[in-house]
Design a protein around this motif. Sequence first.
Motif, PDB file in Angstrom:
ATOM      1  N   HIS A   1      -0.513  38.511  24.727  1.00 24.27           N
ATOM      2  CA  HIS A   1      -0.840  37.642  25.844  1.00 24.27           C
ATOM      3  C   HIS A   1       0.682  37.466  26.587  1.00 24.27           C
ATOM      4  N   MET A   2       1.678  36.928  25.928  1.00 17.21           N
ATOM      5  CA  MET A   2       3.028  36.958  26.522  1.00 17.21           C
ATOM      6  C   MET A   2       3.569  38.060  27.205  1.00 17.21           C
ATOM      7  N   HIS A   3       3.344  39.192  26.437  1.00 16.31           N
ATOM      8  CA  HIS A   3       3.957  40.307  26.804  1.00 16.31           C
ATOM      9  C   HIS A   3       2.968  40.885  28.364  1.00 16.31           C
ATOM     10  N   LYS A   4       1.809  40.584  28.585  1.00 15.84           N
ATOM     11  CA  LYS A   4       0.870  40.874  29.506  1.00 15.84           C
ATOM     12  C   LYS A   4       1.388  39.960  30.559  1.00 15.84           C
ATOM     13  N   VAL A   5       1.691  38.915  30.296  1.00 20.24           N
ATOM     14  CA  VAL A   5       2.111  37.808  31.182  1.00 20.24           C
ATOM     15  C   VAL A   5       3.373  38.231  32.188  1.00 20.24           C
ATOM     16  N   MET A   6       4.478  38.801  31.174  1.00 21.24           N
ATOM     17  CA  MET A   6       5.539  39.270  31.821  1.00 21.24           C
ATOM     18  C   MET A   6       5.438  40.550  32.557  1.00 21.24           C
ATOM     19  N   SER A   7       4.657  41.408  31.969  1.00 23.59           N
ATOM     20  CA  SER A   7       4.406  42.655  32.543  1.00 23.59           C
ATOM     21  C   SER A   7       3.756  42.413  33.961  1.00 23.59           C
ATOM     22  N   ARG A   8       2.737  41.568  33.892  1.00 26.20           N
ATOM     23  CA  ARG A   8       2.040  41.176  35.191  1.00 26.20           C
ATOM     24  C   ARG A   8       2.958  40.799  36.230  1.00 26.20           C
ATOM     25  N   GLU A   9       3.960  39.997  35.940  1.00 28.22           N
ATOM     26  CA  GLU A   9       4.926  39.400  36.801  1.00 28.22           C
ATOM     27  C   GLU A   9       5.764  40.837  37.355  1.00 28.22           C
TER      28      GLU A   9
ATOM     29  N   GLY B   1       8.700  51.914  31.614  1.00 26.41           N
ATOM     30  CA  GLY B   1       7.501  51.699  31.207  1.00 26.41           C
ATOM     31  C   GLY B   1       6.746  50.278  31.157  1.00 26.41           C
ATOM     32  N   LEU B   2       7.384  49.271  31.367  1.00 25.24           N
ATOM     33  CA  LEU B   2       7.042  47.918  31.123  1.00 25.24           C
ATOM     34  C   LEU B   2       5.923  47.593  32.059  1.00 25.24           C
ATOM     35  N   ASP B   3       5.802  48.335  33.233  1.00 23.39           N
ATOM     36  CA  ASP B   3       4.610  47.984  34.241  1.00 23.39           C
ATOM     37  C   ASP B   3       3.032  48.266  33.376  1.00 23.39           C
TER      38      ASP B   3
ATOM     39  N   LEU C   1       6.681  52.435  25.397  1.00 23.99           N
ATOM     40  CA  LEU C   1       7.791  52.406  26.093  1.00 23.99           C
ATOM     41  C   LEU C   1       8.444  53.624  25.961  1.00 23.99           C
ATOM     42  N   PHE C   2       9.681  53.801  26.736  1.00 18.43           N
ATOM     43  CA  PHE C   2      10.800  54.891  26.853  1.00 18.43           C
ATOM     44  C   PHE C   2      12.104  54.302  26.971  1.00 18.43           C
ATOM     45  N   ALA C   3      12.832  54.713  25.982  1.00 19.73           N
ATOM     46  CA  ALA C   3      14.367  54.503  26.107  1.00 19.73           C
ATOM     47  C   ALA C   3      14.845  55.683  26.609  1.00 19.73           C
ATOM     48  N   ILE C   4      15.593  55.619  27.565  1.00 19.89           N
ATOM     49  CA  ILE C   4      16.342  56.735  28.145  1.00 19.89           C
ATOM     50  C   ILE C   4      17.653  57.093  27.251  1.00 19.89           C
ATOM     51  N   ARG C   5      17.575  58.253  26.909  1.00 17.96           N
ATOM     52  CA  ARG C   5      18.848  58.709  26.143  1.00 17.96           C
ATOM     53  C   ARG C   5      19.935  59.530  27.104  1.00 17.96           C
ATOM     54  N   THR C   6      19.155  60.717  27.755  1.00 19.40           N
ATOM     55  CA  THR C   6      20.221  61.061  28.871  1.00 19.40           C
ATOM     56  C   THR C   6      19.501  61.296  29.905  1.00 19.40           C
ATOM     57  N   GLY C   7      19.980  61.364  31.235  1.00 21.66           N
ATOM     58  CA  GLY C   7      19.363  61.693  32.471  1.00 21.66           C
ATOM     59  C   GLY C   7      18.946  60.460  33.169  1.00 21.66           C
ATOM     60  N   PHE C   8      18.328  60.509  34.204  1.00 20.15           N
ATOM     61  CA  PHE C   8      18.170  59.560  35.400  1.00 20.15           C
ATOM     62  C   PHE C   8      16.616  59.481  35.812  1.00 20.15           C
ATOM     63  N   PHE C   9      16.158  58.452  36.054  1.00 21.05           N
ATOM     64  CA  PHE C   9      14.721  58.279  36.603  1.00 21.05           C
ATOM     65  C   PHE C   9      14.514  57.576  37.911  1.00 21.05           C
ATOM     66  N   LYS C  10      13.650  57.767  38.420  1.00 22.73           N
ATOM     67  CA  LYS C  10      13.247  56.729  39.468  1.00 22.73           C
ATOM     68  C   LYS C  10      11.809  56.448  39.165  1.00 22.73           C
ATOM     69  N   THR C  11      11.436  55.035  39.602  1.00 26.04           N
ATOM     70  CA  THR C  11       9.923  54.759  39.442  1.00 26.04           C
ATOM     71  C   THR C  11       9.695  54.274  40.808  1.00 26.04           C
ATOM     72  N   CYS C  12       8.435  54.888  41.132  1.00 30.60           N
ATOM     73  CA  CYS C  12       7.881  54.483  42.499  1.00 30.60           C
ATOM     74  C   CYS C  12       6.227  54.423  42.463  1.00 30.60           C
ATOM     75  N   ILE C  13       5.724  53.362  43.459  1.00 28.10           N
ATOM     76  CA  ILE C  13       4.499  53.476  43.772  1.00 28.10           C
ATOM     77  C   ILE C  13       4.201  53.934  45.045  1.00 28.10           C
ATOM     78  N   SER C  14       3.041  54.332  45.328  1.00 22.60           N
ATOM     79  CA  SER C  14       2.471  54.546  46.799  1.00 22.60           C
ATOM     80  C   SER C  14       1.255  53.701  47.196  1.00 22.60           C
ATOM     81  N   SER C  15       1.348  53.365  48.466  1.00 24.28           N
ATOM     82  CA  SER C  15       0.180  52.624  49.011  1.00 24.28           C
ATOM     83  C   SER C  15      -1.184  53.754  49.306  1.00 24.28           C
ATOM     84  N   ALA C  16      -2.067  53.197  49.482  1.00 26.02           N
ATOM     85  CA  ALA C  16      -3.355  53.918  49.632  1.00 26.02           C
ATOM     86  C   ALA C  16      -3.296  54.905  50.790  1.00 26.02           C
ATOM     87  N   ASP C  17      -2.495  54.701  51.727  1.00 26.84           N
ATOM     88  CA  ASP C  17      -2.168  55.357  52.924  1.00 26.84           C
ATOM     89  C   ASP C  17      -0.653  56.308  52.951  1.00 26.84           C
TER      90      ASP C  17
END
Lengths: 243, 243
Positions: free
Chosen positions: B136-144, A94-96, A62-78
């Motif tokens: 397991h619990m971490h995965k459950v939360m991440s999955r959500e 990074g929890l995803d 996981l990452f803890a942001i110290r400075t700066g600004f991020f976006k997270t994004c996903i893209s669909s197949a198309d």
Amino acid sequence: MNQPTIQEAIKVACSNCNLRELCMPVGFDSEDMQKLDEVVATRRRVKQGDLLFANGEEFTSLFAIRTGFFKTCISSADGREQVTGFQMAGEIIGLDGIVSDFHSCNAIALEDAEVCVMPFANIEDLSREFPLLQRHMHKVMSREIVRENGVMMLLGNMRAEERLAAFLLNLVQRLHARGLSQTEIVLRMTREEIGSYLGLKLETVSRAFSKFSEEGIIEVKQRYVRIIDPEALKKIFNPQTYC
Amino acid sequence: MNQPTIQEAIKVACSNCNLRELCMPVGFDSEDMQKLDEVVATRRRVKQGDLLFANGEEFTSLFAIRTGFFKTCISSADGREQVTGFQMAGEIIGLDGIVSDFHSCNAIALEDAEVCVMPFANIEDLSREFPLLQRHMHKVMSREIVRENGVMMLLGNMRAEERLAAFLLNLVQRLHARGLSQTEIVLRMTREEIGSYLGLKLETVSRAFSKFSEEGIIEVKQRYVRIIDPEALKKIFNPQTYC
DNA sequence: CGAGTTCTTGACAGTGATCAAGCGACGTGG
DNA sequence: CCACGTCGCTTGATCACTGTCAAGAACTCG
């Protein structure tokens, strides 16, 4: 764009970090605090436009942001892109990746940034030792779930101007919690990125900004936004409470 | 509606539950499995239409669904409702409450249901003892979190028919993982609830059902849906991959 | 069997998307 | 330091998808 980012060997401690209250649990005595420093392995700098991690990349930290600004994004197949969040100093990103051991989104720096790299194995080890840290991590994940619930409400039920009002109020509230102005924002993202987050096209975002500006609710000049009438924004976001 | 639900004293063990692989980690030996049974304090029955927990209620436990079907939803101050998820057997419900110690959504049974009550304190205690459970619990939360990212993509970028196709595919996939048919569904929710989840009005959902039916992709009769042409559904959900 | 709920379908309206053009800010290189 | 090119932003005109309103049909459950 994709070049490897500089790994820095400087080992810096949470125990004397001014963002500690944002990303770490409170209530530790100084001895335990020393142990807690072990969650952070290194720091890493990410240049504007560069990826902190990418979809499909192996998840280790996981990452803890110290400075700066991020976006997270996903893209669909198309190729359609959805911004799933904007993250600022003190927030965890990074929890995803936990569920599948691979990241399922891209994290891109919207300005030059520095993050603390927290190997997830360290976090889990220390969580077993320190219930406060364990609880903290659970809350961080739960908070993200609740945030996304709110975004679902925005996307599913709100109209364009309500979404933008909610977005601005949320942003200013988080910035204020970091000691910045309650009324002035310098946006780190484009109209298109705001639109993607809010399920709108950039033209619609622009029009909503213009409308708020005409109504004297905000002052807008490109990325600079000043909130003149926060109550009016709250009323737009949440009409019923004010009727 | 709000009446207290029957608390049952029957103490039933995960160790001989046929849903174990869905809600609990795998890889435990039988001795550890005994200890793991301690996560479940009791079972609780919830009648169709009743609340498992409500927005604002104190959070003490997560719930593993043994039988039945739930929706979770939040409402805005002016009464608009957003369904944030549908949960079925083997899934964990209540993660929203961890961050603030209060639930931030309503969980309503869409059919008579039975859940395993897992006091969160037990989960945290045992997680410190058993890394497998912790993980397991971490995965459950991440999955959500990842699931909600996908919903954001649906709500932000997809059109009505794409949303419904994605919804049906997701539902049938989860039902199939529970040993049910890959092609036949009996919906547990109304058109309005589907619409709320997908950011659509019930009429739009109904029209999309009718359209799919006219095109021979599905057969619909009220709550009963049979998927005739799953490939066509996938193509609607995700056009690019098939061009 | 009947009342109420849920679902379907039609007609029309409105919000936001799309297409298009032009402006403005910013950064780079001459 | 200025010219220029690029990128981001604004604004207008038009269109389309979905929402709204309405009525009736079908189903459920007491």
